[in-house]
Design a protein around this motif. Structure first.
Motif, mmCIF file in Angstrom:
data_model
loop_
_atom_site.group_PDB
_atom_site.id
_atom_site.type_symbol
_atom_site.label_atom_id
_atom_site.label_comp_id
_atom_site.label_asym_id
_atom_site.label_seq_id
_atom_site.Cartn_x
_atom_site.Cartn_y
_atom_site.Cartn_z
ATOM 1 N N ILE A 99 -14.711 10.981 80.371
ATOM 2 C CA ILE A 99 -15.089 11.519 79.622
ATOM 3 C C ILE A 99 -13.574 10.877 78.743
ATOM 4 N N ASP A 100 -11.938 11.227 79.333
ATOM 5 C CA ASP A 100 -10.915 10.492 78.588
ATOM 6 C C ASP A 100 -10.570 9.334 79.236
ATOM 7 N N VAL A 140 -12.720 9.467 75.337
ATOM 8 C CA VAL A 140 -11.701 10.085 74.627
ATOM 9 C C VAL A 140 -10.813 9.021 74.016
ATOM 10 N N ASN A 141 -10.348 8.377 75.488
ATOM 11 C CA ASN A 141 -9.019 7.935 75.180
ATOM 12 C C ASN A 141 -9.496 5.708 74.957
ATOM 13 N N PRO A 179 -11.192 4.966 70.769
ATOM 14 C CA PRO A 179 -9.856 4.774 69.811
ATOM 15 C C PRO A 179 -8.888 3.690 70.073
ATOM 16 N N LYS A 180 -8.948 2.885 71.756
ATOM 17 C CA LYS A 180 -8.406 2.098 71.803
ATOM 18 C C LYS A 180 -8.740 0.800 71.241
ATOM 19 N N LEU A 181 -10.182 0.602 71.323
ATOM 20 C CA LEU A 181 -10.672 -0.025 71.421
ATOM 21 C C LEU A 181 -10.952 -0.588 69.492
ATOM 22 N N ILE A 182 -11.012 0.924 68.604
ATOM 23 C CA ILE A 182 -10.536 0.761 67.670
ATOM 24 C C ILE A 182 -9.650 -0.342 66.893
#
Length: 692
Positions: free
Chosen positions: A640-641, A645-646, A649-652
């Protein structure tokens, strides 16, 4: 709606007002008036709402008695609470013989416990907080017993669960007490899911959750309609048959709230709370909720013989199991706690054979003598510098004659010695079980009767052990304790030392104990109308509760008076044997009850609850904890995290960084990109046309 019953709202309302008064003004009054005067005022204001509730309950009793025999109920609706078609749930209460009986017990016995608590908690710094929770506990219990629908009953059900959590962990600065409160809360949640599913299933099948009909709830009544609505499922062996599952799910909820195996294990740990809390939970409020709910919904249970048999078997097993565990305890409150579990098993045994009125009769008599025993043990604990280990007591009848005399009444009552209260209800349960062969077959009825009788013998024996170790053995064992320097513990108490001299407690502590002793002596024979000894007189309790808990579908055989005499004789003989065996065993203190001697053998196994509590701890707490850690590391933190969750956003962020050079701000660059796009689109269209 019968307006003459509108005063019923004051019964829970006064307790709720008491709670608000304590919560909003309690600390302020103590600060302004000083500890002595402030606590005295708060104690008075805590007792008055409950006492007034008892007076109103007596008035309601008279009004119910005046109703016609075939319609002894009145529904009072305050407002429409939930109206989401097709679910209609009014805020409605029910006044009938069963709810009035419970109101009298909750406010009567609960009021005496409140009076006792004003003295017992007098030295506690959190006096206002204690009575805030105490009044709220009574208010929720009254909501539970008065509710005319299962949803409102569930509000009271959860409310008493919350208050038990707050009161068991009242001395929350001690981590052990806080954990005991958590244990009670969690184990009760296990049972509550069954109750919730039962409510959902009732609504799906009946389209209503109201127990009795009124114009405000659409004239629907699950109890009155049950035989007709469920008739289509009779004889259906499928797993989804609601005739079986509705009572089973409701009973799972009752097992949690009334501490039946396998969900009994929170109740002994509830002893971590102050003694008035133990008395209130065990005698007048929480643990009786399950028996009350099963009796209230008795029609749903009677339609399923399998469900009735399960209730009887669980009750019988719990009664016997807890009675054996009581022999291994040295904490005086723990002995009484396992006794409560065992007596609750008796009540469910009665319900399981269709004797719901008899089960409720035992609820009432048990409230008298169990409240007495707990409050009496509290008086002993106060006199012994808040020490609870019976191995440090002995010969206390010399120092506490009033407490001893009252405790003797409770001891003989729970042992089933006539004419005290416990004899009448316990003997009735055994007689009803003996005559239950028509429901389950003679072999099953005989087995349940044998377990009930054996439990009665054990009850008389372990209660005698407790009385002998505490009051009768002449060796004053606290004299052997090492010298200690006096100091206050977390609750402003001194440690017990060899020079300690026990004294009788305050007047406001022993007077409620004396009143309960009187009820334990005469309460049973008065309610029973003389029982089988005076067959010409009616059984007042059975006659009064007939409208609420009459059994028309499942019933036990009516026994002849000579057979009842014979069964009563066997019951009394069993109690006498249990007492005599225990006196013979504990006349001289056994070595394993000496201070500092490690307990071995079967008593050590009984102390450990035959390994059950440890097994539950290892399986569900330890292994469950490890499983939770694995879930946390691999699923929560890992998947999940990291991924959702992380990771996203990291990919974007990475993609953004990659295409950021394209955002140059030069118009020529954007024009070139547009040109490139147009060329690509035209090329794609051209190639598509060629391919066709």
């Amino acid at each position: 709606m019968n307006d003459s019953f509108a005063i019923v709202w004051w019964v829970p309302g006064l307790a709720l007002l008491g709670f608000l008064f304590q919560a909003m003004l309690g600390k302020w009054l103590v600060d302004r008036l000083g500890a002595a005067l402030g606590k005295r005022l708060l104690g008075t204001m805590a007792v008055l709402p409950i006492a007034a509730g008892f007076v109103i309950s007596v008035i309601l009793l008279q009004k119910v008695l005046a109703l016609p025999e075939t319609a002894k109920y009145a529904v009072q609706t305050l407002f429409t609470w939930i109206d989401v078609h097709p679910l209609l749930v009014p805020f409605e209460v029910l006044v009938d013989p069963l709810s009035v009986v419970m109101c009298l017990v909750v406010t009567g016995v609960g009021g005496l416990i409140h009076v006792y608590a004003t003295g017992y908690m007098a030295d506690d710094d959190d006096y206002p907080r204690f009575f805030t929770y105490f009044n709220l506990f009574i208010a929720f219990m009254l909501v539970l017993v008065l509710a005319n629908n299962l949803v409102l009953m569930f509000v009271g059900w959860e409310g008493v669960g919350l208050c038990s959590y707050l009161l068991i962990g009242f001395w929350y600065r001690d981590v052990f007490n806080a954990k005991c409160g958590n244990k009670a809360f969690i184990v009760n949640r296990v049972g509550d899911w069954g109750f919730m599913l039962g409510i959902f299933l009732v609504f799906v099948v009946f389209g209503s959750v109201s127990l009795y009909a009124s114009p405000e709830n659409g004239g629907r009544s699950i109890l009155q309609e049950a035989p007709d609505v469920l008739a289509q499922f009779f004889g259906d062996p499928s797993l989804g048959n609601p005739v079986f599952w509705i009572p089973i799910l409701l009973f799972i909820g009752a097992m949690g709230k009334s501490a039946q195996g396998p969900l009994y294990l929170w109740l002994p740990d509830a002893m971590a709370g102050p003694t008035p809390v133990s008395a209130l939970i065990h005698a007048a409020t929480m643990v009786t909720a399950g028996v009350y709910m099963v009796s209230r919904c008795h029609v749903l249970f009677e339609l399923s013989t399998e469900a009735m048999l399960l209730v009887a078997v669980v009750g019988a097993f719990t009664a016997l199991f807890a009675a054996t565990v009581a022999f291994g305890q040295f904490d005086i409150k723990k002995v009484l706690a396992y006794s409560t579990v065992s007596q609750l098993g008796y009540m469910f045994l009665a319900c399981g054979v269709g004797a719901f009125a008899t089960g409720m009769f035992h609820v009432v008599t048990h409230a008298f003598f169990k409240a007495l025993l707990f409050l009496g043990s509290g008086a002993v604990i106060m006199a012994m510098a808040h020490e609870q280990d019976m191995r440090k007591f002995g010969n206390l009848r010399k120092y506490l004659p009033i407490t001893y005399a009252c405790m003797v009444c409770g001891w003989l009552a729970i042992s089933g010695i006539p004419p005290l209260a416990g004899f009448w209800s316990k003997d009735e349960i055994l007689a009803k079980v003996f005559g239950a062969g028509g429901m389950f077959g003679d072999n099953a009825a005989w087995a349940l009767y044998a377990i009930g009788l054996g439990t009665a013998v054990l009850t008389a024996s372990y209660m005698t052990r407790m009385m002998w170790m505490t009051f009768v053995q002449k060796d004053e064992r606290w004299r052997k304790l090492p010298e200690t320097h006096h100091h206050d513990d977390a609750h402003s108490h001194h440690e017990l030392d060899p020079h300690h001299t026990p004294k009788e407690p305050y007047l406001c502590v022993w007077v409620p104990v004396a009143v309960l002793a009187l009820l334990s002596v005469v309460g049973g024979i008065v309610l029973a109308g003389g029982g089988f000894i005076l067959p010409a007189f009616p059984h007042y309790f059975e006659v009064f509760t007939h409208f609420s808990v009459a059994t028309e579908i499942a019933h036990t055989a009516h026994l002849s008076v000579p057979l009842e005499w014979l069964l009563a004789g066997v019951s009394v003989l069993g109690a006498v044997v249990g007492i005599a065996w225990s006196i013979r065993s504990y006349r001289v203190q056994p070595q394993d009850q000496e201070l500092g001697v490690e307990v071995e053998g079967w008593r050590a196994k009984a102390f450990a609850q035959w390994g059950y509590d440890g097994m539950i701890t290892r399986t569900f707490v330890d292994q469950g904890g490890r499983f939770a850690v694995v879930l946390w590391r691999w699923f929560d933190a890992g998947l999940i995290d990291k991924v959702f969750v992380n990771g996203i956003p990291k990919l974007i962020e990475t993609v953004g960084h990659a295409i950021r050079p394209l955002q140059t701000g030069y118009v020529r660059g954007y024009a070139a990109a547009m040109l490139f796009g147009v060329v690509v689109i035209i090329g794609w269209v051209f190639l598509s046309a060629v391919a066709r």
